[in-house]
Design a protein around this motif. Structure first.
Motif, PDB file in Angstrom:
ATOM      1  N   THR A 122       0.868  -1.169   0.000  1.00 38.11           N
ATOM      2  CA  THR A 122       0.000   0.000   0.000  1.00 38.11           C
ATOM      3  C   THR A 122       0.907   1.221   0.000  1.00 38.11           C
ATOM      4  O   THR A 122       1.783   1.345   0.859  1.00 38.11           O
ATOM      5  CB  THR A 122      -0.904   0.021   1.248  1.00 38.11           C
ATOM      6  OG1 THR A 122      -1.679  -1.179   1.274  1.00 38.11           O
ATOM      7  CG2 THR A 122      -1.817   1.230   1.240  1.00 38.11           C
ATOM      8  N   THR A 123       0.719   2.120  -0.964  1.00 36.57           N
ATOM      9  CA  THR A 123       1.675   3.201  -1.176  1.00 36.57           C
ATOM     10  C   THR A 123       1.034   4.563  -0.960  1.00 36.57           C
ATOM     11  O   THR A 123      -0.111   4.810  -1.367  1.00 36.57           O
ATOM     12  CB  THR A 123       2.256   3.130  -2.606  1.00 36.57           C
ATOM     13  OG1 THR A 123       2.908   1.861  -2.770  1.00 36.57           O
ATOM     14  CG2 THR A 123       3.256   4.242  -2.859  1.00 36.57           C
ATOM     15  N   VAL A 124       1.788   5.445  -0.305  1.00 35.28           N
ATOM     16  CA  VAL A 124       1.407   6.841  -0.127  1.00 35.28           C
ATOM     17  C   VAL A 124       2.452   7.684  -0.843  1.00 35.28           C
ATOM     18  O   VAL A 124       3.657   7.542  -0.585  1.00 35.28           O
ATOM     19  CB  VAL A 124       1.341   7.229   1.362  1.00 35.28           C
ATOM     20  CG1 VAL A 124       1.003   8.703   1.510  1.00 35.28           C
ATOM     21  CG2 VAL A 124       0.328   6.372   2.097  1.00 35.28           C
ATOM     22  N   THR A 125       2.023   8.540  -1.770  1.00 40.15           N
ATOM     23  CA  THR A 125       2.963   9.422  -2.472  1.00 40.15           C
ATOM     24  C   THR A 125       2.957  10.798  -1.823  1.00 40.15           C
ATOM     25  O   THR A 125       1.944  11.256  -1.291  1.00 40.15           O
ATOM     26  CB  THR A 125       2.602   9.546  -3.961  1.00 40.15           C
ATOM     27  OG1 THR A 125       1.274  10.071  -4.101  1.00 40.15           O
ATOM     28  CG2 THR A 125       2.678   8.195  -4.657  1.00 40.15           C
TER      29      THR A 125
END
Length: 301
Positions: A122-125
């Motif tokens: 799960t990625t947060v930019t």
């Protein structure tokens, strides 16, 4: 498809030269991958162990994979004038990627990707995505000299320039850009599970010659224009799953490489599936130096 057989095919396709000329047009995110037991729920405070750090995002990951396969890759991108931009360029060049980056004032986009016990990420930019544009001081005519280009980000002018390459592969995330450019692409690749990669053929006046929809361990589906859909099979990973970050980008890069060499779609997809599966057996999208904190803990151990 056996890699030796594929290598012979690519050698003939490149006219007997040492390697194919390949390029990526796209974006970079300086990324930290961290291990968590589970993705936090609202209000949670959790501990994470950093596993990997380096230039990632679809463009950078594909460029490293293509550099490994072809012995070199040119990467057309945009970088901020900050430390993350400098580190991204340095790391990519160390891996055989020739970086042609348009400068941007300010920060390069960063990202934090949490990998849970299932291996899913799960990625947060953090920050705006930087991408190349036709108005940048870059000789876009150079794109015509490549056997293949993989396009992950850019404006319509850059996409039209990329169309001059022998083979053009585009992520379905850029469906709107393809629609606005009016160009026909040789292949479009996207995930069956990512809403941002959902394919809508009504947006295109000229459908891709090959449409590939990945479906994880179930393999995926491909459609050659004018033919009925077909399935391709996933490849078993060479060792237990570490994480899934970058699997799709490695898959797309390997597919680009195989299509550039003239491999038929089923053989190209078999090759791409094998390279994608190999990515699940390592930490991060490619081998890289661990974060500083992790290196210190390893040294202490």
């Amino acid at each position: 498809m056996d890699e030796n057989v594929l290598g012979e095919t690519l050698f003939r396709r490149s006219g007997g030269s040492d390697r194919l000329r390949v390029a990526v047009v796209g974006h970079v995110e300086w990324t930290t991958i961290a291990r968590v037991r589970k993705v936090p729920a609202p209000g949670d405070v959790i501990h994470a162990d950093p596993l990997w750090q380096g230039p990632a995002g679809g463009g950078a990951v594909a460029a490293v994979e293509l550099a490994e396969l072809a012995g070199g890759c040119t990467f057309f991108t945009a970088l901020g004038d900050d430390e993350a931009g400098l580190r991204s360029r340095t790391e990519l060049e160390r891996r055989g990627v020739r970086v042609l980056a348009a400068p941007r004032p300010g920060r390069t986009r960063e990202a934090v990707s949490m990998v849970d016990d299932s291996g899913e990420r799960t990625t947060v930019t953090l920050g705006e995505r930087l991408q190349p544009a036709g108005g940048d001081a870059v000789d876009w005519r150079e794109l015509a000299g490549f056997h293949a280009v993989f396009f992950t980000a850019g404006d319509t002018a850059v996409l039209r320039a990329a169309r001059e390459a022998g083979v053009l592969v585009v992520t379905s995330r850029e469906l709107a850009t393809v629609s606005g450019s009016g160009v026909a692409v040789d292949a479009m690749v996207g995930s069956a599970h990512d809403p941002a990669e959902r394919y809508d053929g009504t947006l295109l006046s000229r459908p891709p010659r090959l449409l590939v929809t990945t479906d994880g361990i179930r393999g995926g589906r491909f459609v050659r224009h004018g033919e009925p859909p077909r399935r391709y099979h996933a490849t078993e990973a060479p060792s237990p799953l570490m994480d899934t970050y970058g699997v799709g980008d490695n898959f797309a890069a390997a597919l680009t490489y195989a299509l550039a060499g003239g491999a038929p779609a089923p053989e190209a997809l078999e090759f791409a599936a094998r390279r994608g599966a190999a990515c699940t057996a390592r930490r991060g999208p490619f081998e890289a130096r661990p974060p500083v904190g992790a290196r210190s803990r390893e040294a202490a151990a």
